[in-house]
Design a protein around this motif. Structure first.
Motif, PDB file in Angstrom:
ATOM      1  N   GLN A  60       0.840  -1.195   0.000  1.00  0.00           N
ATOM      2  CA  GLN A  60       0.000   0.000   0.000  1.00  0.00           C
ATOM      3  C   GLN A  60       0.870   1.238   0.000  1.00  0.00           C
ATOM      4  O   GLN A  60       1.851   1.326   0.738  1.00  0.00           O
ATOM      5  N   VAL A  61       0.507   2.191  -0.835  1.00  0.00           N
ATOM      6  CA  VAL A  61       1.180   3.486  -0.833  1.00  0.00           C
ATOM      7  C   VAL A  61       0.103   4.493  -0.470  1.00  0.00           C
ATOM      8  O   VAL A  61      -0.892   4.617  -1.176  1.00  0.00           O
ATOM      9  N   GLY A  62       0.287   5.202   0.652  1.00  0.00           N
ATOM     10  CA  GLY A  62      -0.803   6.019   1.160  1.00  0.00           C
ATOM     11  C   GLY A  62      -1.914   5.057   1.534  1.00  0.00           C
ATOM     12  O   GLY A  62      -1.674   4.040   2.164  1.00  0.00           O
ATOM     13  N   ASN A  63      -3.122   5.336   1.053  1.00  0.00           N
ATOM     14  CA  ASN A  63      -4.190   4.386   1.333  1.00  0.00           C
ATOM     15  C   ASN A  63      -4.565   3.590   0.094  1.00  0.00           C
ATOM     16  O   ASN A  63      -5.598   2.953   0.048  1.00  0.00           O
ATOM     17  N   TYR A  64      -3.691   3.674  -0.916  1.00  0.00           N
ATOM     18  CA  TYR A  64      -4.019   2.990  -2.165  1.00  0.00           C
ATOM     19  C   TYR A  64      -3.291   1.661  -2.235  1.00  0.00           C
ATOM     20  O   TYR A  64      -2.136   1.547  -1.841  1.00  0.00           O
ATOM     21  N   SER A  65      -3.977   0.669  -2.778  1.00  0.00           N
ATOM     22  CA  SER A  65      -3.379  -0.644  -2.943  1.00  0.00           C
ATOM     23  C   SER A  65      -2.858  -0.781  -4.371  1.00  0.00           C
ATOM     24  O   SER A  65      -3.486  -0.310  -5.319  1.00  0.00           O
ATOM     25  N   ILE A  66      -1.693  -1.424  -4.541  1.00  0.00           N
ATOM     26  CA  ILE A  66      -1.185  -1.568  -5.906  1.00  0.00           C
ATOM     27  C   ILE A  66      -2.059  -2.492  -6.740  1.00  0.00           C
ATOM     28  O   ILE A  66      -1.981  -2.484  -7.959  1.00  0.00           O
ATOM     29  N   ARG A  67      -2.901  -3.279  -6.090  1.00  0.00           N
ATOM     30  CA  ARG A  67      -3.746  -4.168  -6.878  1.00  0.00           C
ATOM     31  C   ARG A  67      -4.959  -3.447  -7.442  1.00  0.00           C
ATOM     32  O   ARG A  67      -5.387  -3.701  -8.549  1.00  0.00           O
ATOM     33  N   ASN A  68      -5.510  -2.539  -6.624  1.00  0.00           N
ATOM     34  CA  ASN A  68      -6.778  -1.942  -7.041  1.00  0.00           C
ATOM     35  C   ASN A  68      -6.646  -0.545  -7.640  1.00  0.00           C
ATOM     36  O   ASN A  68      -7.401  -0.184  -8.525  1.00  0.00           O
ATOM     37  N   GLU A  69      -5.696   0.225  -7.137  1.00  0.00           N
ATOM     38  CA  GLU A  69      -5.615   1.600  -7.629  1.00  0.00           C
ATOM     39  C   GLU A  69      -4.213   1.962  -8.113  1.00  0.00           C
ATOM     40  O   GLU A  69      -3.633   2.937  -7.641  1.00  0.00           O
ATOM     41  N   PRO A  70      -3.672   1.173  -9.056  1.00  0.00           N
ATOM     42  CA  PRO A  70      -2.299   1.483  -9.509  1.00  0.00           C
ATOM     43  C   PRO A  70      -2.182   2.888 -10.111  1.00  0.00           C
ATOM     44  O   PRO A  70      -1.158   3.551  -9.919  1.00  0.00           O
ATOM     45  N   GLN A  71      -3.221   3.359 -10.793  1.00  0.00           N
ATOM     46  CA  GLN A  71      -3.116   4.684 -11.427  1.00  0.00           C
ATOM     47  C   GLN A  71      -2.942   5.784 -10.379  1.00  0.00           C
ATOM     48  O   GLN A  71      -2.207   6.737 -10.580  1.00  0.00           O
ATOM     49  N   GLU A  72      -3.659   5.638  -9.252  1.00  0.00           N
ATOM     50  CA  GLU A  72      -3.553   6.644  -8.195  1.00  0.00           C
ATOM     51  C   GLU A  72      -2.147   6.645  -7.610  1.00  0.00           C
ATOM     52  O   GLU A  72      -1.575   7.692  -7.299  1.00  0.00           O
ATOM     53  N   ILE A  73      -1.566   5.445  -7.458  1.00  0.00           N
ATOM     54  CA  ILE A  73      -0.216   5.349  -6.906  1.00  0.00           C
ATOM     55  C   ILE A  73       0.791   5.946  -7.884  1.00  0.00           C
ATOM     56  O   ILE A  73       1.658   6.727  -7.505  1.00  0.00           O
ATOM     57  N   LYS A  74       0.637   5.580  -9.162  1.00  0.00           N
ATOM     58  CA  LYS A  74       1.597   6.044 -10.165  1.00  0.00           C
ATOM     59  C   LYS A  74       1.624   7.568 -10.247  1.00  0.00           C
ATOM     60  O   LYS A  74       2.659   8.158 -10.546  1.00  0.00           O
ATOM     61  N   LYS A  75       0.469   8.209  -9.987  1.00  0.00           N
ATOM     62  CA  LYS A  75       0.420   9.665 -10.005  1.00  0.00           C
ATOM     63  C   LYS A  75       1.292  10.265  -8.921  1.00  0.00           C
ATOM     64  O   LYS A  75       1.752  11.393  -9.034  1.00  0.00           O
ATOM     65  N   ARG A  76       1.480   9.523  -7.818  1.00  0.00           N
ATOM     66  CA  ARG A  76       2.125  10.095  -6.645  1.00  0.00           C
ATOM     67  C   ARG A  76       3.553   9.626  -6.450  1.00  0.00           C
ATOM     68  O   ARG A  76       4.193   9.967  -5.462  1.00  0.00           O
ATOM     69  N   ILE A  77       4.027   8.797  -7.385  1.00  0.00           N
ATOM     70  CA  ILE A  77       5.371   8.248  -7.230  1.00  0.00           C
ATOM     71  C   ILE A  77       6.309   8.829  -8.280  1.00  0.00           C
ATOM     72  O   ILE A  77       5.925   9.033  -9.424  1.00  0.00           O
ATOM     73  N   GLY A  78       7.537   9.094  -7.862  1.00  0.00           N
ATOM     74  CA  GLY A  78       8.589   9.398  -8.818  1.00  0.00           C
ATOM     75  C   GLY A  78       9.575   8.254  -8.763  1.00  0.00           C
ATOM     76  O   GLY A  78       9.935   7.801  -7.688  1.00  0.00           O
ATOM     77  N   TYR A  79      10.006   7.772  -9.927  1.00  0.00           N
ATOM     78  CA  TYR A  79      10.785   6.538  -9.953  1.00  0.00           C
ATOM     79  C   TYR A  79      11.971   6.690 -10.899  1.00  0.00           C
ATOM     80  O   TYR A  79      11.830   7.147 -12.022  1.00  0.00           O
ATOM     81  N   VAL A  80      13.149   6.345 -10.409  1.00  0.00           N
ATOM     82  CA  VAL A  80      14.320   6.252 -11.280  1.00  0.00           C
ATOM     83  C   VAL A  80      14.778   4.797 -11.273  1.00  0.00           C
ATOM     84  O   VAL A  80      15.322   4.330 -10.283  1.00  0.00           O
ATOM     85  N   PRO A  81      14.530   4.061 -12.361  1.00  0.00           N
ATOM     86  CA  PRO A  81      14.948   2.655 -12.399  1.00  0.00           C
ATOM     87  C   PRO A  81      16.469   2.539 -12.439  1.00  0.00           C
ATOM     88  O   PRO A  81      17.165   3.512 -12.727  1.00  0.00           O
ATOM     89  N   GLU A  82      16.931   1.331 -12.173  1.00  0.00           N
ATOM     90  CA  GLU A  82      18.368   1.091 -12.064  1.00  0.00           C
ATOM     91  C   GLU A  82      19.116   1.461 -13.340  1.00  0.00           C
ATOM     92  O   GLU A  82      20.143   2.134 -13.295  1.00  0.00           O
ATOM     93  N   ILE A  83      18.591   1.018 -14.506  1.00  0.00           N
ATOM     94  CA  ILE A  83      19.325   1.293 -15.734  1.00  0.00           C
ATOM     95  C   ILE A  83      18.975   2.656 -16.310  1.00  0.00           C
ATOM     96  O   ILE A  83      19.523   3.068 -17.316  1.00  0.00           O
TER      97      ILE A  83
END
Lengths: 308, 241
Positions: A60-83
């Motif tokens: 869970q990120v905040g109150n959102y679950s990655i299974r049910n609300e991935p779009q809401e999570i993606k809006k709030r995350i900044g991500y730099v992958p390894e490569i």
């Protein structure tokens, strides 16, 4: 926003990359994610960013679950992958604009945000260059810029300082520390000094399992706590010094160093030989010019926990 | 909708930045112009004010050019790992697939629009059948959309562009010619089925000026199938097991 990971397992085929791990990261905390290659750091990060679905368990990120609300999570995350994958034939500005549009940043804010990111990440001179023409360090900055452009609540960085020169590393660490004051940051690294310098809390995983969790001081206490001294004794014959120190009750082992007159003394468990060494020198008339306690390094703890 | 357009814009720009678009446009206009005006069963040989010779050439050139355009779309993102950054942005897999689909379709429509001078020339040579010409273009657009969706799927299968290209040609070959040949070799019900599966049946039917619901259903269902399969391949990475 808190990140809560509960019983997260990820299998690739039969092999468990991550095996039933649970932890929590609070807002305003910078969590350092340590582990040898293949320990499951990247897999965990990919799951938090909704790129990989877990085999079992819940994130869970905040109150959102990655299974049910991935779009809401993606809006709030900044991500730099390894490569740090970027489109090589786009210019820095075009790429940031593309990302800003994907993040639904309002038209009147886009330019302002892009310029802000260019300034913060030090891309002033390269903003019109194609990403493919940039050096690794500048690409890394573009990676950070695209992760920060929408002012995310959560920042996930997979080895953010790999390939940077020492000055850039210091800058990026400062940047991460500043961001970490209000936001939730998870960063992975091989460089232990870096984790110690930037992170409030350290999590070490090995073979998909959590083996240590705590601040760097807490982790130090975990390790065996035998006193280690580095001493310099002058005007004395080497063999005499070694045999005399070896005879002290509290000393477990003496090791003459390659440097002249330097010795490393390891005490027995829960004993200190500082006083005894000093008194011995006085009695024998040797000149003690240096006595330094050697701290247990995070490297040693890391090796202890992950090599077995 | 806005996000699809954002992705479409990026893909279109990538086509033009990588020169792919220019090469495709020049080659397409060159080939189709050569065979329409200069060689073989060209306009002057047929002696009618129609674009029929152009349509039958474009039927083949598009068949080869479209896989060359689509092969990059997912294979390159899979190879370089950019797909990971794209999918961790707030977009759905469908938006990504549709954005890439519409970018390629727009490029094809640009290519077809550039052949409008052919039409103007023909219209000046004699009494052109405008209805047949418009429906010929519509037929080409439907056919292109079909091959784009197939190409998108084959591109998403692996991280190798060549695999995407050859697989798209291989699958396309069945619709383009093999089903047609088979339908001539079989009689009765089996022949009917192969006849229905062949793109040329539906392309000819549309370019004769009759846009039948049967043809629309045929094209739309292959397009839909291609896009669904592409979406499934993109989602596969993020599926548990």
């Amino acid at each position: 926003m808190d990140i809560i990971i509960q019983n997260f397992t990820k299998k690739y085929g039969q092999e468990k990359a991550v095996d039933n791990i649970s932890f929590k990261v609070k807002t305003g905390e910078v969590l350092g994610f340590l582990g040898p290659n293949g320990a499951g750091k990247t897999t965990t990060m990919k799951a938090i960013t909704c790129f990989l679905a877990p085999t079992s368990g819940e994130i869970q990120v905040g109150n959102y679950s990655i299974r049910n609300e991935p779009q809401e999570i993606k809006k709030r995350i900044g991500y730099v992958p390894e490569i740090n994958p970027l489109y090589p034939d786009m210019t820095v500005i075009d790429y940031l604009k593309f990302v800003a549009e994907l993040h639904d940043i309002g038209k009147n804010q886009v330019v302002e945000r892009i310029l802000e990111m260019v300034r913060v990440c030090g891309l002033e001179g390269e903003k019109h260059k194609k990403i493919g023409e940039l050096s690794k360090g500048y690409k890394q900055r573009v990676g950070l810029a695209q992760a920060l452009i929408h002012d995310p609540q959560v920042l996930i960085l997979d080895e953010p300082t790999a390939g940077l020169d020492p000055n850039q590393i210091v800058e990026i660490r400062e940047l991460i520390k500043n961001i970490g004051r209000e936001k939730t940051v998870i960063l992975s690294s091989h460089i232990l000094a870096e984790v110690e310098a930037t992170c409030d809390r350290i999590l070490i995983i090995n073979k998909g399992k959590i083996v240590a969790d705590g601040t760097s001081d807490e982790l130090r206490k975990l390790s065996q706590g035998k006193e280690l001294l580095q001493v310099c004794i002058e005007e004395a014959e080497k063999n005499a010094v070694v045999s005399a120190i070896q005879e002290l009750d509290s000393v477990e082992m003496v090791d003459p160093k390659a440097r002249d007159n330097y010795y490393e003394i390891q005490s027995k468990k829960e004993a200190s030989s500082k006083r005894a060494v000093f008194e011995l020198c006085v009695k024998k008339g040797w000149i003690l010019t240096e006595m330094t306690p050697v701290e247990t390094k995070l490297e040693d703890i890391f090796r202890d926990l992950t090599l077995n | 909708m806005k996000k699809i357009w954002t992705i479409t814009k990026r893909e279109l720009r990538a086509f033009f930045d990588s020169l792919m678009a220019y090469i495709m446009l020049i080659a397409f206009l060159g080939f189709s112009g050569f065979f329409t005006w200069l060689y073989g069963a060209d306009v002057f040989f047929v002696g009618q004010a129609s674009l029929q010779s152009f349509f039958s050439i474009a039927y083949w050139t598009l068949f080869f050019f479209i896989p060359a355009l689509t092969m990059r779309l997912f294979a390159e993102e899979n190879r370089s790992g950019t797909i990971e950054l794209l999918l961790t942005k707030p977009v759905t897999h469908w938006q990504v697939v549709l954005g890439k689909f519409s970018a390629t379709l727009i490029l094809i429509i640009i290519a077809l629009a550039l052949t409008i001078p052919y039409y103007i020339t023909i219209a000046n040579l004699g009494n052109a059948d405008n209805g047949a010409i418009i429906s010929g273009y519509i037929g080409l657009i439907f056919m292109s959309a079909t091959y784009i969706s197939i190409g998108l799927f084959t591109s998403s299968v692996s991280n190798n562009q060549i695999v995407g290209f050859l697989l798209a040609l291989f699958i396309g070959m069945f619709f383009h010619i093999i089903f047609d040949v088979l339908s001539n070799n079989f009689t009765g019900f089996v022949g009917e089925i192969f006849n229905f599966l062949s793109i040329s049946t539906h392309f000819e039917s549309i370019s004769r000026g009759v846009i039948d619901s049967k043809d629309l259903i045929y094209f739309l269902s292959i397009i839909f199938l291609g896009l669904v399969s592409a979406e499934a391949m993109v989602s596969k990475a993020s599926m548990p097991e």
